[in-house]
Design an enzyme around this catalytic site. Sequence first.
Site, mmCIF file in Angstrom:
data_model
loop_
_atom_site.group_PDB
_atom_site.id
_atom_site.type_symbol
_atom_site.label_atom_id
_atom_site.label_comp_id
_atom_site.label_asym_id
_atom_site.label_seq_id
_atom_site.Cartn_x
_atom_site.Cartn_y
_atom_site.Cartn_z
ATOM 1 N N HIS A 122 23.231 -40.755 -1.535
ATOM 2 C CA HIS A 122 22.996 -39.578 -2.185
ATOM 3 C C HIS A 122 23.801 -38.469 -1.519
ATOM 4 C CE1 HIS A 122 20.098 -37.023 -4.921
ATOM 5 N NE2 HIS A 122 21.196 -36.477 -4.982
ATOM 6 N N SER A 158 24.359 -38.120 -10.730
ATOM 7 C CA SER A 158 23.554 -37.304 -11.151
ATOM 8 C C SER A 158 22.304 -37.362 -10.580
ATOM 9 C CB SER A 158 23.631 -37.202 -12.854
ATOM 10 O OG SER A 158 23.230 -38.543 -13.181
ATOM 11 N N ARG A 159 21.291 -38.020 -11.252
ATOM 12 C CA ARG A 159 19.922 -38.478 -10.821
ATOM 13 C C ARG A 159 19.553 -39.635 -11.137
ATOM 14 N NH1 ARG A 159 20.341 -34.761 -8.148
ATOM 15 N NH2 ARG A 159 19.380 -32.872 -7.837
ATOM 16 N N MET A 219 28.663 -32.626 -19.569
ATOM 17 C CA MET A 219 29.945 -31.870 -19.209
ATOM 18 C C MET A 219 29.668 -30.284 -18.709
ATOM 19 S SD MET A 219 33.227 -32.634 -19.093
ATOM 20 C CE MET A 219 34.769 -32.532 -20.027
ATOM 21 N N GLY A 220 29.069 -30.374 -17.562
ATOM 22 C CA GLY A 220 28.539 -29.081 -16.833
ATOM 23 C C GLY A 220 29.911 -28.901 -15.939
ATOM 24 N N ARG A 221 29.394 -27.844 -14.978
ATOM 25 C CA ARG A 221 30.721 -27.506 -14.129
ATOM 26 C C ARG A 221 31.195 -28.699 -13.297
ATOM 27 N NH1 ARG A 221 26.183 -24.253 -13.245
ATOM 28 N NH2 ARG A 221 26.037 -22.013 -13.497
ATOM 29 N N ILE A 222 30.225 -29.589 -12.834
ATOM 30 C CA ILE A 222 30.950 -31.042 -12.088
ATOM 31 C C ILE A 222 31.589 -31.513 -13.153
ATOM 32 C CG2 ILE A 222 30.099 -32.881 -10.704
ATOM 33 C CD1 ILE A 222 27.697 -31.111 -9.632
ATOM 34 N N GLU A 243 14.380 -42.895 -4.185
ATOM 35 C CA GLU A 243 15.152 -42.827 -2.820
ATOM 36 C C GLU A 243 14.269 -42.411 -1.451
ATOM 37 O OE1 GLU A 243 17.846 -39.643 -3.773
ATOM 38 O OE2 GLU A 243 18.970 -40.840 -5.262
#
Length: 321
Positions: free
Chosen positions: A287, A238-239, A156-159, A268
């Site tokens: 991506h 995310s990753r 739950m960061g900015r994004i 990737e």
Amino acid sequence: MQKSVIYITRKIPRTLVEPYEDTYEFRMWDKADEPVPRDVLVTEAKNADGLLCLLSEKIDADFLDQVPNLKIVANMAVGFDNIDVNEAKKRGIVVTNTPDVLTETTADLTFALLMATARRITEASDYIKQDQWNHWSPFMLAGSDIHHKTIGIVGMGRIGEAVARRAKGFGMKVKYYNRSRKPNAEQELDATYLAFDELLETADFVVSLVPLTAESKQIFNKEAFEKMKRSAIFINASRGGVVDEAALIQALENKEITAAGLDVFEKEPISADHPLMKLENAVCLPHIGSASTATREDMISLCFKNIAAVLTGDEPLTPVN
């Protein structure tokens, strides 16, 4: 007075470079869509004071040992797992990233991926392209509702908060898991904090927006997918490294979860023969989380501002180390 040299690892529009050309000498890899070869990167960076790079460039100890003049690495991304930050710090090299400017755009893409997966949008488009639409039936390409369902956001960061705002617009219940609780998000977004396992067990949509760290590596593993509802949809923007991809493929093949929407992968780029590409219940994107023209320009501009600050002896705007 000799100009400081900045090397850019992709071809970018000249208009973005022009404001700085009187002050700096720019060198640039001449292909926009292909990564710079390692040997070329090392050769160019040996004489560079600043480096503007992408996630595809591995900035490790071996590389840093060969670039004695480098003062700053400006990574055109929020994540920086392609850079050995500790090794850079040992050498007095500043590392910066590009947070904030891509938050809303990445949240847009994340929610678009959720919607496309839930409503089987790519399947439906291919259905017509393959000339299969010759009848209609009550459950033809029937997908999952989004409205009033439960979204579980991991990270739950900015994004994450931006995705939660979009979810509220769909009347969704917002649950989240984070390393630390976010009281402001709980109050503003009516979000409920849950332990990781509880979130997996209760969410209709599990959305990964967690950074890749030693703790989060393959946090979405076989056990995690087994805890999810069979009707659950998994979204990763995310990753790729936070997912055990073999376990995800197994979960999708065995219908342990309903579907997955992915913008990132363990390695990737992936090719058309990747196992995930053969699954109808997987929507895969290359991506492109922050890939709007305006946002990519803002990211590059922030990289330049960070480089200019460091090379003039000021503090960078968005330092990592």
